[in-house]
Design an enzyme around this catalytic site. Structure first.
Site, PDB file in Angstrom:
ATOM      1  CG  ASP A  22      99.960  11.329 111.816  1.00 47.16           C
ATOM      2  OD1 ASP A  22     100.946  11.537 111.077  1.00 47.16           O
ATOM      3  OD2 ASP A  22      98.789  11.390 111.405  1.00 47.16           O
ATOM      4  CG  ASP A  41      98.903   7.768 106.801  1.00 48.81           C
ATOM      5  OD1 ASP A  41      99.950   7.157 106.507  1.00 48.81           O
ATOM      6  OD2 ASP A  41      98.148   8.282 105.953  1.00 48.81           O
ATOM      7  CD  GLU A  46      99.067  16.348  98.069  1.00 48.05           C
ATOM      8  OE1 GLU A  46      99.594  17.478  97.954  1.00 48.05           O
ATOM      9  OE2 GLU A  46      99.441  15.488  98.879  1.00 48.05           O
ATOM     10  CE  LYS A  59      97.941  17.167 105.310  1.00 47.04           C
ATOM     11  NZ  LYS A  59      98.300  15.815 104.877  1.00 47.04           N
TER      12      LYS A  59
HETATM   13  P1  NAD Z   1     101.529  16.123 105.483  1.00 45.25           P
HETATM   14  O1  NAD Z   1     101.025  15.159 104.493  1.00 45.25           O
HETATM   15  O2  NAD Z   1     101.030  15.994 106.856  1.00 45.25           O
HETATM   16  O3  NAD Z   1     101.244  17.609 105.018  1.00 45.25           O
HETATM   17  C1  NAD Z   1     101.945  18.327 104.042  1.00 45.25           C
HETATM   18  C2  NAD Z   1     101.499  18.003 102.668  1.00 45.25           C
HETATM   19  O4  NAD Z   1     100.105  18.048 102.552  1.00 45.25           O
HETATM   20  C3  NAD Z   1     101.973  19.023 101.681  1.00 45.25           C
HETATM   21  O5  NAD Z   1     103.251  18.724 101.227  1.00 45.25           O
HETATM   22  C4  NAD Z   1     100.942  18.931 100.589  1.00 45.25           C
HETATM   23  O6  NAD Z   1     101.427  18.253  99.493  1.00 45.25           O
HETATM   24  C5  NAD Z   1      99.828  18.139 101.196  1.00 45.25           C
HETATM   25  N1  NAD Z   1      98.503  18.726 100.987  1.00 45.25           N
HETATM   26  C6  NAD Z   1      97.378  18.032 100.692  1.00 45.25           C
HETATM   27  N2  NAD Z   1      96.334  18.834 100.537  1.00 45.25           N
HETATM   28  C7  NAD Z   1      96.795  20.090 100.717  1.00 45.25           C
HETATM   29  C8  NAD Z   1      96.176  21.363 100.673  1.00 45.25           C
HETATM   30  N3  NAD Z   1      94.879  21.489 100.414  1.00 45.25           N
HETATM   31  N4  NAD Z   1      96.935  22.430 100.912  1.00 45.25           N
HETATM   32  C9  NAD Z   1      98.257  22.314 101.186  1.00 45.25           C
HETATM   33  N5  NAD Z   1      98.901  21.131 101.237  1.00 45.25           N
HETATM   34  C10 NAD Z   1      98.172  20.030 101.013  1.00 45.25           C
HETATM   35  O7  NAD Z   1     103.041  16.141 105.519  1.00 45.25           O
HETATM   36  P2  NAD Z   1     104.153  15.167 105.107  1.00 45.25           P
HETATM   37  O8  NAD Z   1     105.316  15.697 105.818  1.00 45.25           O
HETATM   38  O9  NAD Z   1     104.188  14.950 103.667  1.00 45.25           O
HETATM   39  O10 NAD Z   1     103.773  13.780 105.644  1.00 45.25           O
HETATM   40  C11 NAD Z   1     103.436  13.502 106.902  1.00 45.25           C
HETATM   41  C12 NAD Z   1     102.222  12.626 106.829  1.00 45.25           C
HETATM   42  O11 NAD Z   1     102.402  11.572 105.875  1.00 45.25           O
HETATM   43  C13 NAD Z   1     102.050  11.988 108.164  1.00 45.25           C
HETATM   44  O12 NAD Z   1     101.173  12.742 108.955  1.00 45.25           O
HETATM   45  C14 NAD Z   1     101.542  10.629 107.812  1.00 45.25           C
HETATM   46  O13 NAD Z   1     100.130  10.720 107.795  1.00 45.25           O
HETATM   47  C15 NAD Z   1     102.057  10.376 106.440  1.00 45.25           C
HETATM   48  N6  NAD Z   1     103.217   9.472 106.511  1.00 45.25           N
HETATM   49  C16 NAD Z   1     102.958   8.189 106.756  1.00 45.25           C
HETATM   50  C17 NAD Z   1     103.987   7.276 106.874  1.00 45.25           C
HETATM   51  C18 NAD Z   1     103.665   5.853 107.138  1.00 45.25           C
HETATM   52  O14 NAD Z   1     104.587   5.064 107.297  1.00 45.25           O
HETATM   53  N7  NAD Z   1     102.408   5.473 107.190  1.00 45.25           N
HETATM   54  C19 NAD Z   1     105.307   7.703 106.724  1.00 45.25           C
HETATM   55  C20 NAD Z   1     105.555   9.059 106.488  1.00 45.25           C
HETATM   56  C21 NAD Z   1     104.507   9.926 106.381  1.00 45.25           C
END
Ligand code: NAD
Length: 344
Positions: free
Chosen positions: A43, A39, A187, A129
């Site tokens: 990021d 992640d 979630e 989160k």
């Molecule tokens: P995100 O995970 O950074 O944030 C948005 C999500 O957080 C929301 O959709 C929600 O479901 C969740 N969330 C969890 N707790 C919450 C809370 N208390 N309140 C509100 N929302 C909450 O966004 P994203 O666009 O889903 O994903 C990006 C993240 O996913 C990246 O920062 C990365 O860490 C991870 N990712 C990793 C890879 C990888 O290859 N490792 C690929 C894509 C995404």
């Protein structure tokens, strides 16, 4: 001082490669429950993409990964339209960035909702989160009629039967005056203890253990056969509402109280504060205690509590302007670096 001038062509190549990589990593992550990079690495790539776009706005197209909620709908599931869009969250990676974000959001609130703030000063809801995957539950007159993945935020995948196997998710809400319709967002995850037990079972059965709880939860929830999902120890916590009809509620914290009263699983960890130092204390508390919790976290989410202020601030195409995710310094990078050092 001036930044080094990168030749336009080289920058364009870097940009195109970043877009392709981010798309590929997102597809693996959302559609195949697999992380091709950590992640923290993801990021960093995303950050670099945003940096280049900030320097060269002419590169930004509507389908840039920075303008979209990652994730698509797989042909394995029926597509469903969310009644109101689901969003991602803007990330900050240091306390300096967080302070700047809070100052910006406060100034926006002052500008766009001065009247409201005169009556009720700004309050901040902080919560963990949860490192899981986003699900949208649609209740009509108290009955769960559909559950869907976030997908691209507009269209998700119908996973109703799978979600019904999750013990915390009520098929029927209880209480009087239930809304005609409400979207409840939350979630799905595998609790830390359950993940250890699940991996012990996998190993005992001669199978490879899962790499991490998030991807194992995502893979488990997106099974074609709900009977397979039912065998996995999935949990859910709700953290928001979307479209609603016949529901009057003034703030995020009020919504949580209602959702809890209806029988939905709300987080035991959220708090509402009116000053920035309290937010910092919350962050440092969970930074020190992040491993003793019910579930894995990848940061802290800070939201403006008042729905009227949230509405005044609105959304970009990808994220709300009234919420932010503070990400703790990555642990994976440290272990990776250590691995590399140990192996030299
Ligand atoms: P995100 O995970 O950074 O944030 C948005 C999500 O957080 C929301 O959709 C929600 O479901 C969740 N969330 C969890 N707790 C919450 C809370 N208390 N309140 C509100 N929302 C909450 O966004 P994203 O666009 O889903 O994903 C990006 C993240 O996913 C990246 O920062 C990365 O860490 C991870 N990712 C990793 C890879 C990888 O290859 N490792 C690929 C894509 C995404």
């Amino acid at each position: 001082e001036s930044a080094p001038v990168v030749p336009a062509e080289a920058l364009r190549d870097e940009y195109d490669k970043l877009v392709a990589d981010v798309r590929r990593y997102r597809f693996a992550y959302y559609n195949e429950a697999e992380s091709l990079v950590s992640d923290a690495e993801f990021d960093l790539l995303f950050r670099r993409l945003e940096e280049i776009e900030a320097l060269h706005p002419e590169l930004v197209s509507n389908d840039s990964p920075t303008q979209e909620v990652g994730g698509e709908v797989s042909a394995a599931f029926a597509a469903v339209q969310h009644t109101s869009q689901m969003y991602s969250l803007e990330d900050v990676f240091s306390l300096e960035e967080l302070e700047a974000w809070v100052a910006k959001a406060s100034a926006n609130a002052e500008k766009l909702a001065a009247g409201l703030l005169a009556v009720r000063p700004l309050r901040w809801l902080t919560e963990l989160k949860i490192d899981g995957l986003a699900v949208n539950l649609l209740y009509r007159n108290g009955t769960l009629v559909r559950a869907a993945t976030r997908g691209d935020g507009i269209t998700g995948e119908d996973i109703t039967h799978n979600v019904l196997t999750i013990k915390e998710v009520p098929r029927q809400l209880h209480g009087e005056n239930l809304p005609e319709e409400v979207e409840v967002r939350g979630e799905v995850f595998i609790a830390s203890e359950d993940f250890i037990a699940l991996n012990e079972q996998m190993v005992a059965a001669g199978r490879a253990p899962f790499a991490n709880p998030r991807n194992s939860a995502a893979g488990s929830l997106r099974q074609k056969d709900p009977a397979e999902t039912a065998k996995r120890p999935l949990s859910m916590l709700v953290h928001g509402i979307g479209a609603r009809t016949g529901l009057e509620v003034g703030s995020q914290s009020e919504a949580y109280a209602l959702l809890k009263a209806w029988g939905l699983p709300t987080s035991p960890y959220f708090k509402v504060f009116s000053s920035y130092p309290e937010i910092l204390d919350y962050i440092s508390h969970y930074g020190e205690n992040r491993h003793g919790l019910l579930h894995e976290i990848d940061g802290i989410v800070i939201k403006i509590d008042d729905f009227a202020v949230q509405n005044a601030l609105g959304f970009t195409s990808r994220v709300p302007r009234w919420a932010v995710a503070y990400k703790y310094p990555p642990e994976e990078v440290h272990t990776k670096l250590l691995d590399i050092l140990v192996n030299v």
